[in-house]
Design an enzyme around this catalytic site. Sequence first.
Site, PDB file in Angstrom:
ATOM      1  N   GLY A 112      41.168  72.978  20.544  1.00  0.00           N
ATOM      2  CA  GLY A 112      42.032  73.782  21.415  1.00  0.00           C
ATOM      3  C   GLY A 112      43.383  74.062  20.790  1.00  0.00           C
ATOM      4  O   GLY A 112      44.128  74.929  21.255  1.00  0.00           O
ATOM      5  N   CYS A 142      33.615  72.972  19.369  1.00  0.00           N
ATOM      6  CA  CYS A 142      32.169  72.685  19.372  1.00  0.00           C
ATOM      7  C   CYS A 142      31.368  73.820  18.723  1.00  0.00           C
ATOM      8  O   CYS A 142      30.523  73.579  17.852  1.00  0.00           O
ATOM      9  CB  CYS A 142      31.704  72.457  20.809  1.00  0.00           C
ATOM     10  SG  CYS A 142      32.391  73.632  21.995  1.00  0.00           S
ATOM     11  N   ASN A 143      31.638  75.059  19.106  1.00  0.00           N
ATOM     12  CA  ASN A 143      30.886  76.185  18.541  1.00  0.00           C
ATOM     13  C   ASN A 143      31.149  76.335  17.048  1.00  0.00           C
ATOM     14  O   ASN A 143      30.228  76.572  16.262  1.00  0.00           O
ATOM     15  CB  ASN A 143      31.257  77.486  19.269  1.00  0.00           C
ATOM     16  CG  ASN A 143      30.641  77.547  20.647  1.00  0.00           C
ATOM     17  OD1 ASN A 143      29.430  77.370  20.795  1.00  0.00           O
ATOM     18  ND2 ASN A 143      31.456  77.766  21.677  1.00  0.00           N
ATOM     19  N   ARG A 170      28.754  77.978  27.808  1.00  0.00           N
ATOM     20  CA  ARG A 170      28.749  77.314  29.124  1.00  0.00           C
ATOM     21  C   ARG A 170      30.098  77.607  29.802  1.00  0.00           C
ATOM     22  O   ARG A 170      31.133  77.618  29.136  1.00  0.00           O
ATOM     23  CB  ARG A 170      28.481  75.807  28.990  1.00  0.00           C
ATOM     24  CG  ARG A 170      29.560  75.010  28.225  1.00  0.00           C
ATOM     25  CD  ARG A 170      30.706  74.586  29.142  1.00  0.00           C
ATOM     26  NE  ARG A 170      31.752  73.830  28.485  1.00  0.00           N
ATOM     27  CZ  ARG A 170      32.865  74.345  27.986  1.00  0.00           C
ATOM     28  NH1 ARG A 170      33.073  75.655  27.992  1.00  0.00           N
ATOM     29  NH2 ARG A 170      33.790  73.557  27.467  1.00  0.00           N
ATOM     30  N   HIS A 196      35.624  82.705  17.556  1.00  0.00           N
ATOM     31  CA  HIS A 196      34.789  81.717  16.853  1.00  0.00           C
ATOM     32  C   HIS A 196      34.636  82.016  15.353  1.00  0.00           C
ATOM     33  O   HIS A 196      34.700  81.091  14.535  1.00  0.00           O
ATOM     34  CB  HIS A 196      33.423  81.629  17.538  1.00  0.00           C
ATOM     35  CG  HIS A 196      33.541  81.364  19.001  1.00  0.00           C
ATOM     36  ND1 HIS A 196      33.581  82.380  19.944  1.00  0.00           N
ATOM     37  CD2 HIS A 196      33.673  80.209  19.680  1.00  0.00           C
ATOM     38  CE1 HIS A 196      33.731  81.860  21.153  1.00  0.00           C
ATOM     39  NE2 HIS A 196      33.787  80.548  21.023  1.00  0.00           N
ATOM     40  N   GLY A 197      34.401  83.312  15.029  1.00  0.00           N
ATOM     41  CA  GLY A 197      34.255  83.666  13.612  1.00  0.00           C
ATOM     42  C   GLY A 197      35.504  83.293  12.822  1.00  0.00           C
ATOM     43  O   GLY A 197      35.430  82.560  11.820  1.00  0.00           O
ATOM     44  N   HIS A 222      26.020  75.445  24.932  1.00  0.00           N
ATOM     45  CA  HIS A 222      26.171  76.844  24.508  1.00  0.00           C
ATOM     46  C   HIS A 222      24.886  77.259  23.811  1.00  0.00           C
ATOM     47  O   HIS A 222      24.195  76.418  23.230  1.00  0.00           O
ATOM     48  CB  HIS A 222      27.300  76.992  23.486  1.00  0.00           C
ATOM     49  CG  HIS A 222      28.633  76.457  23.913  1.00  0.00           C
ATOM     50  ND1 HIS A 222      29.356  76.967  24.967  1.00  0.00           N
ATOM     51  CD2 HIS A 222      29.409  75.462  23.402  1.00  0.00           C
ATOM     52  CE1 HIS A 222      30.508  76.313  25.083  1.00  0.00           C
ATOM     53  NE2 HIS A 222      30.562  75.398  24.154  1.00  0.00           N
ATOM     54  N   GLN A 306      28.399  71.008  24.005  1.00  0.00           N
ATOM     55  CA  GLN A 306      29.842  71.173  23.806  1.00  0.00           C
ATOM     56  C   GLN A 306      30.614  69.873  23.958  1.00  0.00           C
ATOM     57  O   GLN A 306      31.626  69.668  23.299  1.00  0.00           O
ATOM     58  CB  GLN A 306      30.381  72.226  24.795  1.00  0.00           C
ATOM     59  CG  GLN A 306      30.540  71.789  26.249  1.00  0.00           C
ATOM     60  CD  GLN A 306      29.231  71.738  27.037  1.00  0.00           C
ATOM     61  OE1 GLN A 306      28.195  72.122  26.540  1.00  0.00           O
ATOM     62  NE2 GLN A 306      29.293  71.275  28.289  1.00  0.00           N
TER      63      GLN A 306
HETATM   64  P1  NAD Z   1      40.045  67.487  29.252  1.00  0.00           P
HETATM   65  O1  NAD Z   1      40.983  68.295  30.052  1.00  0.00           O
HETATM   66  O2  NAD Z   1      38.684  67.193  29.756  1.00  0.00           O
HETATM   67  O3  NAD Z   1      40.702  66.077  28.898  1.00  0.00           O
HETATM   68  C1  NAD Z   1      42.019  65.934  28.472  1.00  0.00           C
HETATM   69  C2  NAD Z   1      42.613  64.707  29.112  1.00  0.00           C
HETATM   70  O4  NAD Z   1      43.917  64.520  28.616  1.00  0.00           O
HETATM   71  C3  NAD Z   1      42.712  64.823  30.632  1.00  0.00           C
HETATM   72  O5  NAD Z   1      42.244  63.626  31.219  1.00  0.00           O
HETATM   73  C4  NAD Z   1      44.220  65.007  30.866  1.00  0.00           C
HETATM   74  O6  NAD Z   1      44.624  64.455  32.121  1.00  0.00           O
HETATM   75  C5  NAD Z   1      44.788  64.199  29.717  1.00  0.00           C
HETATM   76  N1  NAD Z   1      46.167  64.541  29.361  1.00  0.00           N
HETATM   77  C6  NAD Z   1      46.868  65.671  29.639  1.00  0.00           C
HETATM   78  N2  NAD Z   1      48.111  65.565  29.137  1.00  0.00           N
HETATM   79  C7  NAD Z   1      48.193  64.361  28.533  1.00  0.00           C
HETATM   80  C8  NAD Z   1      49.204  63.669  27.835  1.00  0.00           C
HETATM   81  N3  NAD Z   1      50.411  64.208  27.650  1.00  0.00           N
HETATM   82  N4  NAD Z   1      48.955  62.431  27.354  1.00  0.00           N
HETATM   83  C9  NAD Z   1      47.732  61.857  27.523  1.00  0.00           C
HETATM   84  N5  NAD Z   1      46.722  62.457  28.189  1.00  0.00           N
HETATM   85  C10 NAD Z   1      46.961  63.703  28.670  1.00  0.00           C
HETATM   86  O7  NAD Z   1      39.961  68.191  27.828  1.00  0.00           O
HETATM   87  P2  NAD Z   1      38.736  68.116  26.816  1.00  0.00           P
HETATM   88  O8  NAD Z   1      37.669  69.032  27.282  1.00  0.00           O
HETATM   89  O9  NAD Z   1      38.442  66.700  26.511  1.00  0.00           O
HETATM   90  O10 NAD Z   1      39.393  68.831  25.553  1.00  0.00           O
HETATM   91  C11 NAD Z   1      40.309  68.153  24.728  1.00  0.00           C
HETATM   92  C12 NAD Z   1      40.454  68.955  23.459  1.00  0.00           C
HETATM   93  O11 NAD Z   1      39.159  69.055  22.830  1.00  0.00           O
HETATM   94  C13 NAD Z   1      40.927  70.404  23.640  1.00  0.00           C
HETATM   95  O12 NAD Z   1      41.649  70.772  22.494  1.00  0.00           O
HETATM   96  C14 NAD Z   1      39.621  71.182  23.690  1.00  0.00           C
HETATM   97  O13 NAD Z   1      39.779  72.532  23.337  1.00  0.00           O
HETATM   98  C15 NAD Z   1      38.790  70.421  22.677  1.00  0.00           C
HETATM   99  N6  NAD Z   1      37.341  70.529  22.864  1.00  0.00           N
HETATM  100  C16 NAD Z   1      36.766  70.522  24.091  1.00  0.00           C
HETATM  101  C17 NAD Z   1      35.399  70.638  24.212  1.00  0.00           C
HETATM  102  C18 NAD Z   1      34.732  70.667  25.546  1.00  0.00           C
HETATM  103  O14 NAD Z   1      33.619  71.190  25.641  1.00  0.00           O
HETATM  104  N7  NAD Z   1      35.281  70.149  26.599  1.00  0.00           N
HETATM  105  C19 NAD Z   1      34.597  70.749  23.076  1.00  0.00           C
HETATM  106  C20 NAD Z   1      35.196  70.695  21.813  1.00  0.00           C
HETATM  107  C21 NAD Z   1      36.586  70.597  21.714  1.00  0.00           C
END
Ligand code: NAD
Length: 342
Positions: A112, A142-143, A170, A196-197, A222, A306
């Site tokens: 992210g 993930c993608n 998804r 993504h690309g 996905h 994902q």
């Molecule tokens: P999420 O929102 O499910 O989890 C993040 C957690 O961090 C939450 O519990 C939130 O309360 C907490 N948080 C917020 N601010 C905080 C802080 N200052 N200190 C500590 N904790 C804090 O997010 P996620 O889906 O786990 O995604 C996390 C990262 O991984 C993002 O960059 C996302 O793009 C990436 N990502 C997500 C996925 C997915 O499918 N969910 C897949 C691959 C990558």
Amino acid sequence: MNLIRVAVNGYNVIGRRVADAVAAQPDMQLIGVAKVKADYKARSAVKKGYKVYAADEKGRKNFDEAGIQCFGLSRDLVREADIVIDATPEDIGRQNKPMYEELGKKAIFQGGEDHELAGLSFVAQCNYDKARGKQFARVVSCNSTALCRVLHALDGGFGVAKANVVIARRAADPDESGKGPIDSVVLDPASIPSHHGPDVNTVLPNFPVVSMAMKIPTTHMHLHSLIVSMKDGSSLSENKIIDELGSSPRIMFVTSKKDGFKSTANIMDMAREMGRPRNDVYEAVIWKDSIKVLGREVYLFMAVHQEAIVTPENIDAIRAMNAMMSKDDSIRTTNHALGISS
Ligand code: NAD
């Protein structure tokens, strides 16, 4: 053996999985997790024996009121760590970076965040050695992780001229009850390429890939429809593609006709049957019977869990940044600890 001390900052979809994966490694110690809410996930962390830290003073008060033992603020946790997995939501990693810099700690951000935040975007099998000694890295989304695994393998085996991918994404993760769509397909975005690309290019620079994406009403994986043009089609065959992908790490084959994998739901069901934690599928999953060679072009369908696919990449990034093992040894060690067979 001196265990590397790992902190997980942000404990939900990605953070919970990476925390468990760290705890399962023979050369790592999970020293604690930091989170915002004093909810059931915090209680579950405590039950697992993880030390829980609050993101800020308000959070610490909430933990106290909920009767959940809190060991301090995320800053206290970071101070004790050799390396931090930052699994906070998009853009919070950017806000956290000055803290890691001030305390002189290594940190791994997630997909992210922008590539520029870390300066190195990581997928183990593609650029493990580039992370050696780095203070910051970013595990791509993930993608992008799945695409990098597959395109890197195909390029190494045959030379890729161009890749086109259409991604049905998804719409939400399973715990996100407030997110949609629930009855439409949303272009994500209408303009081409989707992000993504270009994100693949943060790992594989100049790789010719164009992506299009849409959001669909599912929480299960996905789905990628891939069309890859090779530089030379003269020696291509379905079996050669299968051999190449099959010898590359973290790629799993399923079949529709023979084994009955008609949908992503069947893949998640298989993960339940395998007893994978949280039904996690760490591999990029390719339908073997979708692989088709027509001239210089290779066609296939791939599913991506994902929530899970970036878990092993975070573990390998820890070892790469700290020069703890070679790429092959790290991938093998991570796979063994997570029950990944290939
Ligand atoms: P999420 O929102 O499910 O989890 C993040 C957690 O961090 C939450 O519990 C939130 O309360 C907490 N948080 C917020 N601010 C905080 C802080 N200052 N200190 C500590 N904790 C804090 O997010 P996620 O889906 O786990 O995604 C996390 C990262 O991984 C993002 O960059 C996302 O793009 C990436 N990502 C997500 C996925 C997915 O499918 N969910 C897949 C691959 C990558």
